[in-house]
Scaffold this motif. Sequence first.
Motif, PDB file in Angstrom:
ATOM      1  N   ALA A  74       0.851  -1.190   0.000  1.00 52.16           N
ATOM      2  CA  ALA A  74       0.000   0.000   0.000  1.00 52.16           C
ATOM      3  C   ALA A  74       0.887   1.241   0.000  1.00 52.16           C
ATOM      4  O   ALA A  74       1.993   1.217   0.561  1.00 52.16           O
ATOM      5  N   PRO A  75       0.438   2.331  -0.614  1.00 52.73           N
ATOM      6  CA  PRO A  75       1.234   3.562  -0.613  1.00 52.73           C
ATOM      7  C   PRO A  75       1.656   4.011   0.782  1.00 52.73           C
ATOM      8  O   PRO A  75       2.802   4.400   0.988  1.00 52.73           O
ATOM      9  N   ALA A  76       0.752   3.923   1.739  1.00 51.20           N
ATOM     10  CA  ALA A  76       1.089   4.346   3.112  1.00 51.20           C
ATOM     11  C   ALA A  76       2.182   3.454   3.703  1.00 51.20           C
ATOM     12  O   ALA A  76       3.059   3.936   4.427  1.00 51.20           O
ATOM     13  N   ALA A  77       2.156   2.167   3.387  1.00 50.48           N
ATOM     14  CA  ALA A  77       3.187   1.250   3.885  1.00 50.48           C
ATOM     15  C   ALA A  77       4.539   1.589   3.273  1.00 50.48           C
ATOM     16  O   ALA A  77       5.562   1.543   3.956  1.00 50.48           O
ATOM     17  N   LEU A  78       4.550   1.943   2.003  1.00 53.04           N
ATOM     18  CA  LEU A  78       5.794   2.335   1.336  1.00 53.04           C
ATOM     19  C   LEU A  78       6.396   3.563   2.005  1.00 53.04           C
ATOM     20  O   LEU A  78       7.576   3.571   2.356  1.00 53.04           O
ATOM     21  N   VAL A  79       5.608   4.591   2.205  1.00 54.44           N
ATOM     22  CA  VAL A  79       6.100   5.826   2.822  1.00 54.44           C
ATOM     23  C   VAL A  79       6.579   5.553   4.247  1.00 54.44           C
ATOM     24  O   VAL A  79       7.634   6.055   4.657  1.00 54.44           O
ATOM     25  N   ALA A  80       5.834   4.743   4.985  1.00 48.52           N
ATOM     26  CA  ALA A  80       6.238   4.421   6.364  1.00 48.52           C
ATOM     27  C   ALA A  80       7.573   3.676   6.376  1.00 48.52           C
ATOM     28  O   ALA A  80       8.455   3.980   7.187  1.00 48.52           O
TER      29      ALA A  80
END
Length: 127
Positions: free
Chosen positions: A106-112
């Motif tokens: 998920a995009p949020a997982a990538l950024v995190a």
Amino acid sequence: MTKAILIAEDDETIRELVNLILTQAGFKVVTASDGKEALELMERTRFDLVLLDVHMPRMNGLDVLGAMAHLCHMPRVLMVSANCAAEVVRKAIGLGCLGYLAKPFAPAALVARVNHALTCPTAAFLI
């Protein structure tokens, strides 16, 4: 200061999506479509983090990781791959990779994961 990230990914759709996500998150992003191009960019430019796909043409991500030992500045490295086989992950760890992000993500997982990789001690490992 804006962190510089190199994305080495042969799949154009994934490369551009990751580029968009990280650019919108405030990072300076440069992309490479294969391992050889990524290594050439690292020889000329200082990056804070490199996202390396495992399977790429001309030079795979594990070979790039091994070849990075001669760089003047060794950036932190996250492997990004659908291949999460134990032997691949062990080899990446042995070559100095900081973490491993499994596709799809998920995009949020990538950024995190990127934020964590940029701030955590180098001994940490992410799955």
